[in-house]
Design a protein around this motif. Structure first.
Motif, PDB file in Angstrom:
ATOM      1  N   ILE A   1       0.853  -1.187   0.000  1.00 59.26           N
ATOM      2  CA  ILE A   1       0.000   0.000   0.000  1.00 59.26           C
ATOM      3  C   ILE A   1       0.893   1.243   0.000  1.00 59.26           C
ATOM      4  O   ILE A   1       2.067   1.183   0.370  1.00 59.26           O
ATOM      5  CB  ILE A   1      -0.949   0.041   1.217  1.00 59.26           C
ATOM      6  CG1 ILE A   1      -0.146   0.089   2.529  1.00 59.26           C
ATOM      7  CG2 ILE A   1      -1.903  -1.133   1.195  1.00 59.26           C
ATOM      8  CD1 ILE A   1      -1.015   0.259   3.764  1.00 59.26           C
ATOM      9  N   GLU A   2       0.312   2.359  -0.406  1.00 57.60           N
ATOM     10  CA  GLU A   2       1.062   3.616  -0.376  1.00 57.60           C
ATOM     11  C   GLU A   2       1.164   4.094   1.069  1.00 57.60           C
ATOM     12  O   GLU A   2       0.255   3.908   1.869  1.00 57.60           O
ATOM     13  CB  GLU A   2       0.362   4.670  -1.230  1.00 57.60           C
ATOM     14  CG  GLU A   2       1.202   5.918  -1.443  1.00 57.60           C
ATOM     15  CD  GLU A   2       0.691   6.772  -2.593  1.00 57.60           C
ATOM     16  OE1 GLU A   2       1.394   7.709  -2.985  1.00 57.60           O
ATOM     17  OE2 GLU A   2      -0.422   6.487  -3.097  1.00 57.60           O
ATOM     18  N   ASN A   3       2.296   4.704   1.397  1.00 58.55           N
ATOM     19  CA  ASN A   3       2.540   5.184   2.745  1.00 58.55           C
ATOM     20  C   ASN A   3       2.949   6.648   2.668  1.00 58.55           C
ATOM     21  O   ASN A   3       3.733   7.025   1.794  1.00 58.55           O
ATOM     22  CB  ASN A   3       3.656   4.358   3.401  1.00 58.55           C
ATOM     23  CG  ASN A   3       3.478   4.204   4.885  1.00 58.55           C
ATOM     24  OD1 ASN A   3       2.373   3.948   5.365  1.00 58.55           O
ATOM     25  ND2 ASN A   3       4.554   4.351   5.626  1.00 58.55           N
ATOM     26  N   PRO A   4       2.432   7.497   3.551  1.00 61.93           N
ATOM     27  CA  PRO A   4       2.763   8.926   3.471  1.00 61.93           C
ATOM     28  C   PRO A   4       4.237   9.198   3.762  1.00 61.93           C
ATOM     29  O   PRO A   4       4.853   8.537   4.596  1.00 61.93           O
ATOM     30  CB  PRO A   4       1.864   9.560   4.536  1.00 61.93           C
ATOM     31  CG  PRO A   4       1.567   8.447   5.495  1.00 61.93           C
ATOM     32  CD  PRO A   4       1.501   7.207   4.666  1.00 61.93           C
ATOM     33  N   VAL A   5       4.780  10.173   3.035  1.00 63.16           N
ATOM     34  CA  VAL A   5       6.153  10.634   3.232  1.00 63.16           C
ATOM     35  C   VAL A   5       6.098  12.146   3.399  1.00 63.16           C
ATOM     36  O   VAL A   5       5.353  12.825   2.685  1.00 63.16           O
ATOM     37  CB  VAL A   5       7.040  10.277   2.015  1.00 63.16           C
ATOM     38  CG1 VAL A   5       8.464  10.786   2.206  1.00 63.16           C
ATOM     39  CG2 VAL A   5       7.048   8.765   1.796  1.00 63.16           C
ATOM     40  N   PRO A   6       6.863  12.698   4.339  1.00 67.13           N
ATOM     41  CA  PRO A   6       6.864  14.160   4.505  1.00 67.13           C
ATOM     42  C   PRO A   6       7.186  14.879   3.190  1.00 67.13           C
ATOM     43  O   PRO A   6       7.949  14.373   2.366  1.00 67.13           O
ATOM     44  CB  PRO A   6       7.977  14.387   5.537  1.00 67.13           C
ATOM     45  CG  PRO A   6       8.008  13.123   6.322  1.00 67.13           C
ATOM     46  CD  PRO A   6       7.718  12.030   5.337  1.00 67.13           C
ATOM     47  N   SER A   7       6.601  16.039   3.003  1.00 68.50           N
ATOM     48  CA  SER A   7       6.788  16.799   1.765  1.00 68.50           C
ATOM     49  C   SER A   7       8.136  17.506   1.786  1.00 68.50           C
ATOM     50  O   SER A   7       8.230  18.714   2.022  1.00 68.50           O
ATOM     51  CB  SER A   7       5.642  17.818   1.595  1.00 68.50           C
ATOM     52  OG  SER A   7       5.773  18.484   0.359  1.00 68.50           O
ATOM     53  N   VAL A   8       9.180  16.737   1.560  1.00 69.08           N
ATOM     54  CA  VAL A   8      10.539  17.268   1.550  1.00 69.08           C
ATOM     55  C   VAL A   8      11.229  16.810   0.272  1.00 69.08           C
ATOM     56  O   VAL A   8      10.763  15.896  -0.410  1.00 69.08           O
ATOM     57  CB  VAL A   8      11.341  16.790   2.780  1.00 69.08           C
ATOM     58  CG1 VAL A   8      10.764  17.372   4.063  1.00 69.08           C
ATOM     59  CG2 VAL A   8      11.367  15.260   2.847  1.00 69.08           C
ATOM     60  N   GLY A   9      12.352  17.452  -0.054  1.00 65.32           N
ATOM     61  CA  GLY A   9      13.108  17.063  -1.232  1.00 65.32           C
ATOM     62  C   GLY A   9      12.419  17.447  -2.522  1.00 65.32           C
ATOM     63  O   GLY A   9      11.453  18.217  -2.546  1.00 65.32           O
ATOM     64  N   ASP A  10      12.921  16.914  -3.628  1.00 65.48           N
ATOM     65  CA  ASP A  10      12.391  17.232  -4.953  1.00 65.48           C
ATOM     66  C   ASP A  10      11.317  16.253  -5.401  1.00 65.48           C
ATOM     67  O   ASP A  10      10.473  16.580  -6.227  1.00 65.48           O
ATOM     68  CB  ASP A  10      13.534  17.229  -5.982  1.00 65.48           C
ATOM     69  CG  ASP A  10      14.600  18.260  -5.647  1.00 65.48           C
ATOM     70  OD1 ASP A  10      14.222  19.378  -5.221  1.00 65.48           O
ATOM     71  OD2 ASP A  10      15.800  17.965  -5.796  1.00 65.48           O
ATOM     72  N   ALA A  11      11.354  15.042  -4.902  1.00 60.33           N
ATOM     73  CA  ALA A  11      10.350  14.018  -5.222  1.00 60.33           C
ATOM     74  C   ALA A  11      10.442  12.964  -4.137  1.00 60.33           C
ATOM     75  O   ALA A  11      11.469  12.828  -3.469  1.00 60.33           O
ATOM     76  CB  ALA A  11      10.611  13.411  -6.595  1.00 60.33           C
ATOM     77  N   ARG A  12       9.366  12.208  -3.962  1.00 58.19           N
ATOM     78  CA  ARG A  12       9.345  11.247  -2.864  1.00 58.19           C
ATOM     79  C   ARG A  12       8.322  10.146  -3.128  1.00 58.19           C
ATOM     80  O   ARG A  12       7.376  10.333  -3.914  1.00 58.19           O
ATOM     81  CB  ARG A  12       9.010  11.942  -1.544  1.00 58.19           C
ATOM     82  CG  ARG A  12       7.607  12.553  -1.496  1.00 58.19           C
ATOM     83  CD  ARG A  12       7.515  13.786  -0.644  1.00 58.19           C
ATOM     84  NE  ARG A  12       8.326  14.855  -1.152  1.00 58.19           N
ATOM     85  CZ  ARG A  12       7.928  15.688  -2.132  1.00 58.19           C
ATOM     86  NH1 ARG A  12       6.755  15.514  -2.724  1.00 58.19           N
ATOM     87  NH2 ARG A  12       8.711  16.663  -2.536  1.00 58.19           N
ATOM     88  N   GLN A  13       8.497   9.029  -2.474  1.00 62.84           N
ATOM     89  CA  GLN A  13       7.524   7.940  -2.545  1.00 62.84           C
ATOM     90  C   GLN A  13       7.651   7.068  -1.313  1.00 62.84           C
ATOM     91  O   GLN A  13       8.760   6.796  -0.838  1.00 62.84           O
ATOM     92  CB  GLN A  13       7.748   7.076  -3.791  1.00 62.84           C
ATOM     93  CG  GLN A  13       6.767   5.919  -3.937  1.00 62.84           C
ATOM     94  CD  GLN A  13       5.314   6.386  -4.019  1.00 62.84           C
ATOM     95  OE1 GLN A  13       5.013   7.350  -4.720  1.00 62.84           O
ATOM     96  NE2 GLN A  13       4.424   5.732  -3.296  1.00 62.84           N
ATOM     97  N   GLY A  14       6.512   6.649  -0.781  1.00 63.65           N
ATOM     98  CA  GLY A  14       6.507   5.768   0.380  1.00 63.65           C
ATOM     99  C   GLY A  14       5.632   4.552   0.151  1.00 63.65           C
ATOM    100  O   GLY A  14       4.584   4.649  -0.501  1.00 63.65           O
ATOM    101  N   LEU A  15       6.057   3.416   0.652  1.00 65.18           N
ATOM    102  CA  LEU A  15       5.292   2.177   0.551  1.00 65.18           C
ATOM    103  C   LEU A  15       5.303   1.450   1.889  1.00 65.18           C
ATOM    104  O   LEU A  15       6.228   1.632   2.696  1.00 65.18           O
ATOM    105  CB  LEU A  15       5.898   1.231  -0.496  1.00 65.18           C
ATOM    106  CG  LEU A  15       5.942   1.685  -1.950  1.00 65.18           C
ATOM    107  CD1 LEU A  15       6.695   0.638  -2.774  1.00 65.18           C
ATOM    108  CD2 LEU A  15       4.553   1.907  -2.514  1.00 65.18           C
ATOM    109  N   GLN A  16       4.282   0.649   2.101  1.00 66.10           N
ATOM    110  CA  GLN A  16       4.296  -0.294   3.215  1.00 66.10           C
ATOM    111  C   GLN A  16       4.107  -1.683   2.628  1.00 66.10           C
ATOM    112  O   GLN A  16       3.168  -1.924   1.883  1.00 66.10           O
ATOM    113  CB  GLN A  16       3.190   0.002   4.231  1.00 66.10           C
ATOM    114  CG  GLN A  16       3.181  -0.992   5.390  1.00 66.10           C
ATOM    115  CD  GLN A  16       2.173  -0.635   6.466  1.00 66.10           C
ATOM    116  OE1 GLN A  16       2.337   0.336   7.196  1.00 66.10           O
ATOM    117  NE2 GLN A  16       1.098  -1.413   6.553  1.00 66.10           N
TER     118      GLN A  16
END
Length: 279
Positions: free
Chosen positions: A193-208
């Motif tokens: 499933i998708e997992n939230p990542v803080p809005s930092v950096g130029d791009a991001r992605q989180g998974l569980q």
């Protein structure tokens, strides 16, 4: 087994957690098989990037990450809350976990997605979620009770890094739930499933990623949180979790602190020592 500090973080984490029946079963199987895209020490910080050994001595809009810079950009115990302890043996955490092969026939989504699900399993096993680094990289690890957290900083080819982030973004749909089998025919259910990542950096992605199987009298579940943040052509990767679940607050804190450290290094600064980390 790890031969370099910068390699195999996710495999090491999952393997080191092999204390339950699921992981013991996987260890005995002998299997060989693993939100965002590419949008583009108390030391006083040096005012000039050219004066710092942490970034390239050539001034540019995108300084190259050096080995020294990658190490300086790592987080420490002081960046995390609770009782996390930094370990020196993170690069040697064992290679015992093998999740297995995707059962294509049992795949809930399109069968064509089996290749992406297998790529995810292979990437977790071989620790190349973003592909192999093209330049400098560094790794550190922490443990608390039965939970572990691995943190990596590395330089990548920009196009491949962007493609990897875009691929990760598709996995909660392509690989929402599937079955993996080991060489002995054991089954384990994998959910993504998708997992939230803080809005930092130029791009991001989180998974569980959750892996549930029966290797004893009761099901055993391993849960991993994966968080990736791109900063220019470099990226940080956080892999954390264990048999008792995950600690999202710690994962997000590691992401925030780590992104700040990496940006400092790329600006030619030395990340400041945190309270409690001055011995």
């Amino acid at each position: 087994m790890h031969r370099r500090l910068s390699s195999r973080p996710a495999r090491s984490l999952a393997s080191a957690l092999a204390t339950g029946t699921l992981l013991t079963c996987a260890a005995c199987s002998g299997d060989g098989g693993r939100a965002g895209g590419d949008s583009a020490s108390d030391v006083v910080a040096s005012p000039l990037a050219a004066d710092s050994p942490l970034a390239s001595p050539h001034r540019s809009a995108a300084p190259a990450l050096t080995e020294a810079g990658a190490k300086a950009a790592l987080i420490t115990e002081a960046d995390l809350e609770d009782n996390w302890n930094q370990v020196k043996s993170a690069a040697d955490w064992g290679d015992r976990l093998s999740i297995g092969k995707v059962d294509v026939a049992a795949l809930l989504t399109a069968k064509a997605n089996a290749a992406d699900c297998q790529r995810l399993l292979d990437a977790l096993y071989d620790d190349d979620l973003l592909g192999k680094p093209s330049g400098a990289s560094a790794l550190t690890g922490f443990e608390q009770s039965e939970s572990r957290l691995l943190y990596q900083v590395a330089a990548y080819d920009r196009a491949r890094l962007g493609a990897s982030l875009n691929w990760l973004k598709t996995l909660p749909v392509k690989c929402d739930q599937f079955t993996a089998t080991d060489s002995k025919g054991g089954h384990r259910t994998v959910q993504v499933i998708e997992n939230p990542v803080p809005s930092v950096g130029d791009a991001r992605q989180g998974l569980q990623v959750t892996v549930t199987g029966t290797g004893g009298t009761e099901p055993t579940t391993l849960t991993l949180e994966l968080a990736v943040v791109r900063v220019g052509t470099d990226a940080i990767t956080v892999t954390s979790g264990g048999l008792a679940g995950t600690e999202s607050d710690t994962t997000q804190l590691a992401v925030r602190q780590g992104t700040t450290h990496l940006k400092d290094v790329l600006a030619g600064k030395t990340p400041p020592a945190q309270p409690g980390n001055q011995d």
